[in-house]
Design a protein around this motif. Structure first.
Motif, PDB file in Angstrom:
ATOM      1  N   GLU A 290     -15.990 -28.716 -95.816  1.00  0.00           N
ATOM      2  CA  GLU A 290     -17.025 -27.704 -95.554  1.00  0.00           C
ATOM      3  C   GLU A 290     -17.102 -26.707 -96.708  1.00  0.00           C
ATOM      4  O   GLU A 290     -18.208 -26.365 -97.169  1.00  0.00           O
ATOM      5  CB  GLU A 290     -16.684 -26.968 -94.257  1.00  0.00           C
ATOM      6  N   ALA A 291     -15.951 -26.255 -97.173  1.00  0.00           N
ATOM      7  CA  ALA A 291     -15.925 -25.307 -98.290  1.00  0.00           C
ATOM      8  C   ALA A 291     -16.493 -25.932 -99.553  1.00  0.00           C
ATOM      9  O   ALA A 291     -17.208 -25.277-100.322  1.00  0.00           O
ATOM     10  CB  ALA A 291     -14.496 -24.831 -98.534  1.00  0.00           C
ATOM     11  N   MET A 292     -16.173 -27.218 -99.754  1.00  0.00           N
ATOM     12  CA  MET A 292     -16.688 -27.916-100.925  1.00  0.00           C
ATOM     13  C   MET A 292     -18.208 -28.027-100.861  1.00  0.00           C
ATOM     14  O   MET A 292     -18.908 -27.853-101.867  1.00  0.00           O
ATOM     15  CB  MET A 292     -16.053 -29.311-101.013  1.00  0.00           C
ATOM     16  N   GLU A 293     -18.719 -28.329 -99.675  1.00  0.00           N
ATOM     17  CA  GLU A 293     -20.173 -28.430 -99.501  1.00  0.00           C
ATOM     18  C   GLU A 293     -20.860 -27.095 -99.747  1.00  0.00           C
ATOM     19  O   GLU A 293     -22.017 -27.045-100.190  1.00  0.00           O
ATOM     20  CB  GLU A 293     -20.483 -28.927 -98.090  1.00  0.00           C
ATOM     21  N   LEU A 294     -20.154 -25.999 -99.459  1.00  0.00           N
ATOM     22  CA  LEU A 294     -20.723 -24.668 -99.688  1.00  0.00           C
ATOM     23  C   LEU A 294     -20.685 -24.288-101.168  1.00  0.00           C
ATOM     24  O   LEU A 294     -21.310 -23.305-101.573  1.00  0.00           O
ATOM     25  CB  LEU A 294     -19.956 -23.622 -98.882  1.00  0.00           C
ATOM     26  N   GLY A 295     -19.926 -25.071-101.952  1.00  0.00           N
ATOM     27  CA  GLY A 295     -19.857 -24.795-103.383  1.00  0.00           C
ATOM     28  C   GLY A 295     -18.583 -24.102-103.818  1.00  0.00           C
ATOM     29  O   GLY A 295     -18.459 -23.688-104.972  1.00  0.00           O
ATOM     30  N   ALA A 296     -17.619 -23.964-102.922  1.00  0.00           N
ATOM     31  CA  ALA A 296     -16.360 -23.303-103.277  1.00  0.00           C
ATOM     32  C   ALA A 296     -15.479 -24.243-104.090  1.00  0.00           C
ATOM     33  O   ALA A 296     -15.591 -25.471-104.000  1.00  0.00           O
ATOM     34  CB  ALA A 296     -15.631 -22.868-102.014  1.00  0.00           C
ATOM     35  N   ASP A 297     -14.589 -23.673-104.887  1.00  0.00           N
ATOM     36  CA  ASP A 297     -13.636 -24.451-105.676  1.00  0.00           C
ATOM     37  C   ASP A 297     -12.489 -24.868-104.747  1.00  0.00           C
ATOM     38  O   ASP A 297     -11.673 -24.037-104.343  1.00  0.00           O
ATOM     39  CB  ASP A 297     -13.105 -23.612-106.838  1.00  0.00           C
ATOM     40  N   THR A 298     -12.386 -26.132-104.408  1.00  0.00           N
ATOM     41  CA  THR A 298     -11.408 -26.605-103.414  1.00  0.00           C
ATOM     42  C   THR A 298     -10.300 -27.459-104.030  1.00  0.00           C
ATOM     43  O   THR A 298      -9.570 -28.134-103.323  1.00  0.00           O
ATOM     44  CB  THR A 298     -12.127 -27.430-102.324  1.00  0.00           C
ATOM     45  N   ASP A 299     -10.146 -27.426-105.355  1.00  0.00           N
ATOM     46  CA  ASP A 299      -9.143 -28.287-106.006  1.00  0.00           C
ATOM     47  C   ASP A 299      -7.726 -27.994-105.512  1.00  0.00           C
ATOM     48  O   ASP A 299      -6.973 -28.906-105.162  1.00  0.00           O
ATOM     49  CB  ASP A 299      -9.202 -28.115-107.529  1.00  0.00           C
ATOM     50  N   LYS A 300      -7.350 -26.709-105.483  1.00  0.00           N
ATOM     51  CA  LYS A 300      -6.000 -26.351-105.045  1.00  0.00           C
ATOM     52  C   LYS A 300      -5.805 -26.692-103.564  1.00  0.00           C
ATOM     53  O   LYS A 300      -4.751 -27.200-103.166  1.00  0.00           O
ATOM     54  CB  LYS A 300      -5.758 -24.858-105.270  1.00  0.00           C
ATOM     55  N   ALA A 301      -6.805 -26.395-102.752  1.00  0.00           N
ATOM     56  CA  ALA A 301      -6.719 -26.690-101.317  1.00  0.00           C
ATOM     57  C   ALA A 301      -6.567 -28.192-101.093  1.00  0.00           C
ATOM     58  O   ALA A 301      -5.779 -28.633-100.251  1.00  0.00           O
ATOM     59  CB  ALA A 301      -7.957 -26.176-100.593  1.00  0.00           C
ATOM     60  N   GLN A 302      -7.292 -28.994-101.868  1.00  0.00           N
ATOM     61  CA  GLN A 302      -7.220 -30.450-101.729  1.00  0.00           C
ATOM     62  C   GLN A 302      -5.831 -30.955-102.120  1.00  0.00           C
ATOM     63  O   GLN A 302      -5.298 -31.878-101.478  1.00  0.00           O
ATOM     64  CB  GLN A 302      -8.282 -31.113-102.606  1.00  0.00           C
ATOM     65  N   ALA A 303      -5.236 -30.343-103.149  1.00  0.00           N
ATOM     66  CA  ALA A 303      -3.898 -30.755-103.584  1.00  0.00           C
ATOM     67  C   ALA A 303      -2.881 -30.505-102.466  1.00  0.00           C
ATOM     68  O   ALA A 303      -2.036 -31.358-102.177  1.00  0.00           O
ATOM     69  CB  ALA A 303      -3.494 -29.993-104.848  1.00  0.00           C
ATOM     70  N   TYR A 304      -2.956 -29.342-101.818  1.00  0.00           N
ATOM     71  CA  TYR A 304      -2.054 -29.041-100.701  1.00  0.00           C
ATOM     72  C   TYR A 304      -2.321 -29.976 -99.519  1.00  0.00           C
ATOM     73  O   TYR A 304      -1.390 -30.385 -98.811  1.00  0.00           O
ATOM     74  CB  TYR A 304      -2.211 -27.590-100.256  1.00  0.00           C
ATOM     75  N   LEU A 305      -3.584 -30.295 -99.299  1.00  0.00           N
ATOM     76  CA  LEU A 305      -3.939 -31.208 -98.206  1.00  0.00           C
ATOM     77  C   LEU A 305      -3.333 -32.588 -98.446  1.00  0.00           C
ATOM     78  O   LEU A 305      -2.825 -33.229 -97.512  1.00  0.00           O
ATOM     79  CB  LEU A 305      -5.454 -31.309 -98.083  1.00  0.00           C
ATOM     80  N   ASP A 332      -9.663 -20.173 -97.842  1.00  0.00           N
ATOM     81  CA  ASP A 332     -10.122 -18.808 -97.580  1.00  0.00           C
ATOM     82  C   ASP A 332     -10.359 -18.052 -98.878  1.00  0.00           C
ATOM     83  O   ASP A 332     -11.366 -17.350 -99.043  1.00  0.00           O
ATOM     84  CB  ASP A 332      -9.099 -18.053 -96.727  1.00  0.00           C
ATOM     85  N   ASN A 333      -9.419 -18.210 -99.807  1.00  0.00           N
ATOM     86  CA  ASN A 333      -9.548 -17.508-101.088  1.00  0.00           C
ATOM     87  C   ASN A 333     -10.764 -17.999-101.869  1.00  0.00           C
ATOM     88  O   ASN A 333     -11.537 -17.192-102.412  1.00  0.00           O
ATOM     89  CB  ASN A 333      -8.276 -17.716-101.918  1.00  0.00           C
ATOM     90  N   ALA A 334     -10.925 -19.333-101.916  1.00  0.00           N
ATOM     91  CA  ALA A 334     -12.066 -19.903-102.643  1.00  0.00           C
ATOM     92  C   ALA A 334     -13.383 -19.497-101.993  1.00  0.00           C
ATOM     93  O   ALA A 334     -14.366 -19.172-102.678  1.00  0.00           O
ATOM     94  CB  ALA A 334     -11.947 -21.425-102.686  1.00  0.00           C
ATOM     95  N   SER A 335     -13.416 -19.496-100.662  1.00  0.00           N
ATOM     96  CA  SER A 335     -14.634 -19.101 -99.940  1.00  0.00           C
ATOM     97  C   SER A 335     -14.921 -17.618-100.166  1.00  0.00           C
ATOM     98  O   SER A 335     -16.082 -17.213-100.340  1.00  0.00           O
ATOM     99  CB  SER A 335     -14.472 -19.375 -98.441  1.00  0.00           C
ATOM    100  N   PHE A 336     -13.875 -16.810-100.171  1.00  0.00           N
ATOM    101  CA  PHE A 336     -14.033 -15.367-100.415  1.00  0.00           C
ATOM    102  C   PHE A 336     -14.643 -15.126-101.791  1.00  0.00           C
ATOM    103  O   PHE A 336     -15.584 -14.328-101.945  1.00  0.00           O
ATOM    104  CB  PHE A 336     -12.657 -14.700-100.302  1.00  0.00           C
ATOM    105  N   GLN A 337     -14.098 -15.834-102.774  1.00  0.00           N
ATOM    106  CA  GLN A 337     -14.610 -15.681-104.139  1.00  0.00           C
ATOM    107  C   GLN A 337     -16.053 -16.154-104.245  1.00  0.00           C
ATOM    108  O   GLN A 337     -16.861 -15.566-104.976  1.00  0.00           O
ATOM    109  CB  GLN A 337     -13.728 -16.482-105.118  1.00  0.00           C
ATOM    110  N   LEU A 338     -16.376 -17.233-103.496  1.00  0.00           N
ATOM    111  CA  LEU A 338     -17.749 -17.747-103.520  1.00  0.00           C
ATOM    112  C   LEU A 338     -18.724 -16.723-102.944  1.00  0.00           C
ATOM    113  O   LEU A 338     -19.806 -16.482-103.504  1.00  0.00           O
ATOM    114  CB  LEU A 338     -17.824 -19.057-102.727  1.00  0.00           C
ATOM    115  N   VAL A 339     -18.355 -16.089-101.822  1.00  0.00           N
ATOM    116  CA  VAL A 339     -19.212 -15.074-101.205  1.00  0.00           C
ATOM    117  C   VAL A 339     -19.411 -13.908-102.164  1.00  0.00           C
ATOM    118  O   VAL A 339     -20.543 -13.414-102.358  1.00  0.00           O
ATOM    119  CB  VAL A 339     -18.604 -14.578 -99.873  1.00  0.00           C
TER     120      VAL A 339
END
Length: 461
Positions: A290-305, A332-339
């Motif tokens: 969902e965050a990726m679809e919104l345009g957030a940077d999810t690389d770090k989150a994906q690595a932890y996943l 959350d951090n990536a989404s915060f930065q995107l907003v």
């Protein structure tokens, strides 16, 4: 003549006396030698050390052959005494050995009461001088004690073998306890019970320690997963019950049950947690998507996943929770930065629209809602409001620019037409009205008036 006769009579009596004494010593020496030989034989029969007694008998026999009967008697008496000493010494050694065996048996809980009774009787008979009866009792005591120890050793040997087998089935390194067991077997075959007992005890201590480590490691893993389960509000009652049963079985030395129950406890909590933890990973994956679809940077989150998925395969549930939590934090951090980025991008457009005097109330409302959603960490809503606010202000700015360009374009057309002497009064009226509408923020009406002015001017050409 008379004097010589008397001397001869005295000498004869003396010789007769010596002959009688010699005969008596001979008889006594023969009897004493027989007694000494018999005592020596008895001492040899019980494996006593009879070197001194044998030498004394040899001396007695030499004296006897030389007709030195008094010396023979003395040596024979000495031989008997030495033989008795050797017998007593050997008897006492046997008694002490049996008592040592009884002490070892007592420590291991397998003491033979018959052996205790026989050895007590042996000491009493020895004190009374009944050495053969004392030996008979001591020998019976030894046999009873040895029998009890052999039975205990055989039982302990079998038990050690069984525990080693259980440990090997769980891939535990059993080389050290197996070595102790081999030593115990060799000592048993050689009749060295004390060394056999020592090796068996070393074997049991070592293998018990390894099984204890195995059970404790399994229970620690179970308890670690139970802690995670408690955090997820998952019931672990059955797993906790199995843990207690495993501990109880180990305390009773029921090692097979202890190993089985510890593994059951781990399987129970794993099976209970598996679906719930899988759901946590699934929801985290959905949030990353969902965050990726919104345009957030999810690389770090994906690595932890990805780490969480690997931990799930290994059933390392605490790591799964830790990695998914880190993934969520990164989302959350990536989404915060995107907003913040979207809001920041809208800032310049808001300033331009405000300078133009445009109605930006709707866009401001969206922006404020975005900020409120951000405080609540509702990032999807925050981004949605921020984007809607940005789109709203973009539409306002675009419309303002469009109107401004349209009015300027119409003014330029009128100026051009006037150079050629064309009639522009009617078109000028449209331009004036369009300008007024633009100033009144009626942008659509302004554009319509500009278009009508253009159409009038076209007819003049």
């Amino acid at each position: 003549m008379a004097g010589n006769y008397l001397k001869a009579m005295q000498l004869t009596k003396q010789l007769q006396k010596q002959a009688v004494e010699a005969s008596k010593n001979k008889d006594l020496a023969e009897v004493e030698l027989d007694i000494a030989r018999e005592m020596l034989k008895k001492a040899k029969d019980i494996d006593a050390s009879v070197g001194k007694a044998e030498k004394a008998i040899a001396d007695a026999e030499n004296h006897f052959e030389s007709k030195e009967y008094k010396s023979a008697l003395e040596s024979a008496e000495n031989a008997r005494i030495e033989a008795e000493k050797a017998y007593k010494k050997r008897l006492l050694s046997i008694i002490n050995s049996v008592e040592n065996l009884n002490e070892m048996s007592k420590d291991m809980g397998c003491v033979s009461q018959s052996a205790v009774s026989f050895i007590k009787s042996a000491r009493e008979k020895m004190d009374e001088g009944e050495l053969e009866k004392a030996f008979e009792q001591a020998n019976k005591a030894w046999q009873e004690s040895e029998k009890g120890l052999h039975e205990h050793l055989s039982e302990s040997f079998s038990k050690a073998q069984y525990i080693i087998m259980l440990a090997k089935e769980q891939d535990v390194d059993t080389s050290i306890p197996e070595d102790f067991l081999k030593r115990a077997r060799n000592s048993m075959e050689e009749g060295n019970l004390e060394e056999a007992i020592g090796s068996i005890e070393e074997c049991m201590d070592t293998i018990k320690s390894k099984v204890e480590d195995l059970v404790n490691d399994t229970l620690e893993e179970t308890q670690g997963n139970i802690k995670v389960a408690d955090e997820l509000d998952i019931s672990t009652e059955k797993a906790n019950e199995l843990i207690e049963r495993a501990k109880e079985s180990f305390s009773k030395e029921e090692y097979e049950d202890a190993i089985s129950l510890s593994k059951q406890s781990l399987n129970e909590v794993n099976n209970t947690m598996s679906k719930r933890v899988s759901d946590v990973v699934k929801k985290t994956r959905e949030r990353v998507q969902e965050a990726m679809e919104l345009g957030a940077d999810t690389d770090k989150a994906q690595a932890y996943l990805d780490e969480a998925k690997n931990a799930l395969k290994d059933r390392s549930y605490q790591q799964v929770i830790d990695f998914t939590q880190k993934a969520k934090e990164e989302i959350d951090n990536a989404s915060f930065q995107l907003v913040l980025k979207v809001i920041s991008q809208s800032r310049t457009k808001f300033i331009s629209a405000k300078k133009a005097g445009a109605d930006i109330s709707t866009a401001l409302e969206m922006l404020n809602k975005a900020r409120d959603a951000l405080k609540e960490q509702d990032f999807r809503a925050a981004i949605d409001y921020a984007v809607r606010g940005e789109n709203s202000i973009e539409n306002i700015v675009d419309m303002y620019n469009k109107v401004e360009e349209a009015v300027l374009d119409l003014d330029a057309r009128i100026e051009e037409a006037a150079k050629y002497g064309l009639q522009t009064d009617e078109t000028g009226v449209y331009l004036e009205r369009a300008t007024l509408e633009a100033e009144a923020k009626n942008f659509q009406k302004s554009i319509e008036l500009v278009e009508r002015g253009k159409n009038v001017l076209k007819k003049e050409w």
